[in-house]
Design a protein around this motif. Structure first.
Motif, PDB file in Angstrom:
ATOM      1  N   GLY A 155       0.847  -1.189   0.000  1.00 24.57           N
ATOM      2  CA  GLY A 155       0.000   0.000   0.000  1.00 24.57           C
ATOM      3  C   GLY A 155       0.877   1.232   0.000  1.00 24.57           C
ATOM      4  O   GLY A 155       2.009   1.207   0.499  1.00 24.57           O
ATOM      5  N   SER A 156       0.372   2.304  -0.577  1.00 20.02           N
ATOM      6  CA  SER A 156       1.117   3.555  -0.640  1.00 20.02           C
ATOM      7  C   SER A 156       0.189   4.711  -0.325  1.00 20.02           C
ATOM      8  O   SER A 156      -0.827   4.906  -0.998  1.00 20.02           O
ATOM      9  CB  SER A 156       1.733   3.736  -2.033  1.00 20.02           C
ATOM     10  N   GLY A 157       0.521   5.445   0.709  1.00 21.12           N
ATOM     11  CA  GLY A 157      -0.284   6.590   1.136  1.00 21.12           C
ATOM     12  C   GLY A 157       0.445   7.333   2.228  1.00 21.12           C
ATOM     13  O   GLY A 157       1.669   7.507   2.162  1.00 21.12           O
ATOM     14  N   ASP A 158      -0.265   7.744   3.263  1.00 21.62           N
ATOM     15  CA  ASP A 158       0.340   8.387   4.440  1.00 21.62           C
ATOM     16  C   ASP A 158      -0.644   8.242   5.594  1.00 21.62           C
ATOM     17  O   ASP A 158      -1.823   8.573   5.433  1.00 21.62           O
ATOM     18  CB  ASP A 158       0.610   9.883   4.198  1.00 21.62           C
ATOM     19  N   PHE A 159      -0.174   7.779   6.766  1.00 16.08           N
ATOM     20  CA  PHE A 159      -1.043   7.707   7.954  1.00 16.08           C
ATOM     21  C   PHE A 159      -1.691   9.065   8.204  1.00 16.08           C
ATOM     22  O   PHE A 159      -2.866   9.155   8.520  1.00 16.08           O
ATOM     23  CB  PHE A 159      -0.244   7.403   9.234  1.00 16.08           C
ATOM     24  N   GLY A 191      -1.959  -5.712  16.560  1.00 19.32           N
ATOM     25  CA  GLY A 191      -2.812  -6.438  15.626  1.00 19.32           C
ATOM     26  C   GLY A 191      -4.274  -6.076  15.745  1.00 19.32           C
ATOM     27  O   GLY A 191      -5.149  -6.915  15.468  1.00 19.32           O
ATOM     28  N   ASP A 192      -4.562  -4.846  16.107  1.00 14.75           N
ATOM     29  CA  ASP A 192      -5.935  -4.400  16.354  1.00 14.75           C
ATOM     30  C   ASP A 192      -6.505  -3.773  15.077  1.00 14.75           C
ATOM     31  O   ASP A 192      -6.581  -2.546  14.948  1.00 14.75           O
ATOM     32  CB  ASP A 192      -5.954  -3.408  17.511  1.00 14.75           C
ATOM     33  N   ASN A 193      -6.908  -4.622  14.143  1.00 14.94           N
ATOM     34  CA  ASN A 193      -7.433  -4.108  12.891  1.00 14.94           C
ATOM     35  C   ASN A 193      -8.746  -3.361  13.063  1.00 14.94           C
ATOM     36  O   ASN A 193      -9.049  -2.453  12.279  1.00 14.94           O
ATOM     37  CB  ASN A 193      -7.611  -5.246  11.884  1.00 14.94           C
ATOM     38  N   GLN A 194      -9.529  -3.735  14.074  1.00 13.27           N
ATOM     39  CA  GLN A 194     -10.794  -3.014  14.297  1.00 13.27           C
ATOM     40  C   GLN A 194     -10.522  -1.566  14.665  1.00 13.27           C
ATOM     41  O   GLN A 194     -11.246  -0.660  14.230  1.00 13.27           O
ATOM     42  CB  GLN A 194     -11.623  -3.686  15.389  1.00 13.27           C
ATOM     43  N   ALA A 195      -9.472  -1.328  15.452  1.00 12.93           N
ATOM     44  CA  ALA A 195      -9.113   0.060  15.790  1.00 12.93           C
ATOM     45  C   ALA A 195      -8.685   0.821  14.548  1.00 12.93           C
ATOM     46  O   ALA A 195      -8.980   2.016  14.410  1.00 12.93           O
ATOM     47  CB  ALA A 195      -7.999   0.072  16.838  1.00 12.93           C
ATOM     48  N   LEU A 196      -7.985   0.149  13.633  1.00 12.54           N
ATOM     49  CA  LEU A 196      -7.561   0.814  12.396  1.00 12.54           C
ATOM     50  C   LEU A 196      -8.764   1.135  11.511  1.00 12.54           C
ATOM     51  O   LEU A 196      -8.790   2.183  10.853  1.00 12.54           O
ATOM     52  CB  LEU A 196      -6.577  -0.077  11.640  1.00 12.54           C
ATOM     53  N   VAL A 197      -9.756   0.257  11.494  1.00 10.92           N
ATOM     54  CA  VAL A 197     -10.988   0.534  10.748  1.00 10.92           C
ATOM     55  C   VAL A 197     -11.735   1.714  11.357  1.00 10.92           C
ATOM     56  O   VAL A 197     -12.238   2.589  10.645  1.00 10.92           O
ATOM     57  CB  VAL A 197     -11.875  -0.724  10.715  1.00 10.92           C
ATOM     58  N   ASP A 198     -11.795   1.742  12.683  1.00  7.05           N
ATOM     59  CA  ASP A 198     -12.479   2.828  13.396  1.00  7.05           C
ATOM     60  C   ASP A 198     -11.505   3.978  13.663  1.00  7.05           C
ATOM     61  O   ASP A 198     -11.384   4.462  14.783  1.00  7.05           O
ATOM     62  CB  ASP A 198     -13.057   2.308  14.720  1.00  7.05           C
ATOM     63  N   TRP A 199     -10.815   4.409  12.607  1.00  5.87           N
ATOM     64  CA  TRP A 199      -9.730   5.377  12.786  1.00  5.87           C
ATOM     65  C   TRP A 199     -10.200   6.711  13.359  1.00  5.87           C
ATOM     66  O   TRP A 199      -9.437   7.410  14.039  1.00  5.87           O
ATOM     67  CB  TRP A 199      -8.998   5.592  11.463  1.00  5.87           C
ATOM     68  N   VAL A 200     -11.465   7.072  13.159  1.00  4.79           N
ATOM     69  CA  VAL A 200     -11.972   8.342  13.682  1.00  4.79           C
ATOM     70  C   VAL A 200     -11.894   8.345  15.211  1.00  4.79           C
ATOM     71  O   VAL A 200     -11.694   9.383  15.833  1.00  4.79           O
ATOM     72  CB  VAL A 200     -13.409   8.602  13.197  1.00  4.79           C
ATOM     73  N   ASP A 201     -12.055   7.168  15.815  1.00  4.89           N
ATOM     74  CA  ASP A 201     -12.017   7.051  17.276  1.00  4.89           C
ATOM     75  C   ASP A 201     -10.655   6.591  17.791  1.00  4.89           C
ATOM     76  O   ASP A 201     -10.501   6.381  18.992  1.00  4.89           O
ATOM     77  CB  ASP A 201     -13.081   6.045  17.744  1.00  4.89           C
ATOM     78  N   THR A 212      -9.348  13.550   4.606  1.00  7.03           N
ATOM     79  CA  THR A 212      -9.944  12.668   3.598  1.00  7.03           C
ATOM     80  C   THR A 212      -9.187  11.351   3.678  1.00  7.03           C
ATOM     81  O   THR A 212      -8.008  11.323   4.031  1.00  7.03           O
ATOM     82  CB  THR A 212      -9.835  13.263   2.181  1.00  7.03           C
ATOM     83  N   ASP A 213      -9.858  10.252   3.333  1.00  7.15           N
ATOM     84  CA  ASP A 213      -9.311   8.951   3.732  1.00  7.15           C
ATOM     85  C   ASP A 213      -8.495   8.222   2.676  1.00  7.15           C
ATOM     86  O   ASP A 213      -8.004   7.130   2.922  1.00  7.15           O
ATOM     87  CB  ASP A 213     -10.436   8.040   4.234  1.00  7.15           C
ATOM     88  N   GLU A 214      -8.316   8.804   1.487  1.00 11.81           N
ATOM     89  CA  GLU A 214      -7.675   8.032   0.415  1.00 11.81           C
ATOM     90  C   GLU A 214      -6.213   7.702   0.710  1.00 11.81           C
ATOM     91  O   GLU A 214      -5.700   6.684   0.243  1.00 11.81           O
ATOM     92  CB  GLU A 214      -7.799   8.769  -0.935  1.00 11.81           C
ATOM     93  N   HIS A 215      -5.528   8.533   1.504  1.00 13.94           N
ATOM     94  CA  HIS A 215      -4.140   8.216   1.835  1.00 13.94           C
ATOM     95  C   HIS A 215      -4.018   7.243   3.016  1.00 13.94           C
ATOM     96  O   HIS A 215      -2.954   6.657   3.220  1.00 13.94           O
ATOM     97  CB  HIS A 215      -3.349   9.497   2.132  1.00 13.94           C
ATOM     98  N   TYR A 216      -5.106   7.093   3.766  1.00 13.41           N
ATOM     99  CA  TYR A 216      -5.112   6.185   4.910  1.00 13.41           C
ATOM    100  C   TYR A 216      -5.538   4.770   4.521  1.00 13.41           C
ATOM    101  O   TYR A 216      -4.975   3.783   4.993  1.00 13.41           O
ATOM    102  CB  TYR A 216      -6.060   6.740   5.980  1.00 13.41           C
ATOM    103  N   LEU A 217      -6.527   4.662   3.648  1.00 20.26           N
ATOM    104  CA  LEU A 217      -7.117   3.348   3.342  1.00 20.26           C
ATOM    105  C   LEU A 217      -6.121   2.314   2.832  1.00 20.26           C
ATOM    106  O   LEU A 217      -6.270   1.118   3.159  1.00 20.26           O
ATOM    107  CB  LEU A 217      -8.262   3.516   2.348  1.00 20.26           C
ATOM    108  N   PRO A 218      -5.095   2.678   2.031  1.00 17.12           N
ATOM    109  CA  PRO A 218      -4.153   1.634   1.596  1.00 17.12           C
ATOM    110  C   PRO A 218      -3.488   0.885   2.748  1.00 17.12           C
ATOM    111  O   PRO A 218      -3.078  -0.267   2.583  1.00 17.12           O
ATOM    112  CB  PRO A 218      -3.128   2.410   0.761  1.00 17.12           C
TER     113      PRO A 218
END
Length: 252
Positions: A155-159, A191-201, A212-218
């Motif tokens: 993936g290529s983006g930025d946190f 390994g908390d992928n749910q936290a990464l999905v719920d990045w707003v929290d 905007t989320d396009e740089h985070y989603l990768p």
């Protein structure tokens, strides 16, 4: 054959394609992982309504930016595509095979240093804007078999990617950017992928870090590849211009 790693690159400015310390670290990643059979790259810079995968034998080097000098616009990254890998990705995900895209700067500006000989086949998988973050993670899990087939998922983006607050002349990282960058790293380590999905929290001021989320989603496509026992390591762990995270991740 041992499983290939999964890699996330904080790509930052297109100018990093021309070299510098971030590019040197990407080159070191390439030396460390060797040459896989191919790469499936998810870049922040290819968004579609519906899922696409590049399928041409020789993808175009796309200069999808402006206001940079002729040296950058003249760069080419002539890595081959792989119709075979595109078909496999389509089998796993339902992606439509297309020649309507090539390798955008989120891909070639990084890979030009990871594999400078341009001899590793690359296909890009688009960001399907119909999906929410949980949908992207679920889709990414469908790619897991490829790691055992000699393929690197990347993936290529930025946190953290906030151009509105970016300091063109450079400067210290904003506190909110540091907090969010650290929170993402901590979630990856545990390994908390749910936290990464719920990045707003995930951390205070997350929406400043990800306006905007396009740089985070990768990142989710890489996090989804982790298996029990896979180590997590970071490279280029810094924040440029106050609000662009260059942090890269290696899983496995």
């Amino acid at each position: 054959m041992s499983a290939q790693p999964a890699l996330f690159f904080g790509h930052g400015s297109p100018l990093n394609a021309l070299g510098g310390p971030f590019a040197e670290a990407w080159a070191e990643v390439g030396r460390a992982v060797g040459k896989p059979r191919g790469v499936v790259m998810v870049s922040a810079h290819w968004e579609t309504n519906g899922l696409g995968v590049t399928a041409q034998p020789q993808p175009e080097t796309i200069h999808d930016f402006g206001a940079f000098g002729p040296e950058l616009h003249a760069m080419q990254y002539p890595a081959p595509g792989s119709p075979e890998l595109a078909r496999r990705v389509s089998e796993l995900t339902g992606a439509i095979q297309t020649d309507a895209w090539g390798l955008d700067h989120g891909t070639w500006s990084v890979l030009a240093h990871v594999w400078p000989e341009a001899d590793v086949p690359v296909v890009q998988l688009s960001l399907d804007r119909r999906l929410d973050a949980a949908g992207h993670l679920a889709l990414a899990r469908k790619l897991q078999p490829l790691r055992d087939e000699g393929i690197i998922i990347a993936g290529s983006g930025d946190f953290v990617h906030n151009l509105r607050t970016w300091k063109r002349a450079g400067g210290e990282a904003y506190d909110w950017a540091i907090r969010f960058n650290d929170a993402v790293k901590a979630a990856l380590v545990r390994g908390d992928n749910q936290a990464l999905v719920d990045w707003v929290d995930l951390a205070e001021d997350a929406q400043l870090s990800v306006p905007t989320d396009e740089h985070y989603l990768p990142l989710l496509y890489v996090a989804a590849q982790r298996r029990e026992g896979d180590p997590v390591a970071f490279f280029n762990d810094s924040i440029e211009g106050g609000s662009i995270s260059m942090t890269g991740v290696r899983i496995g």
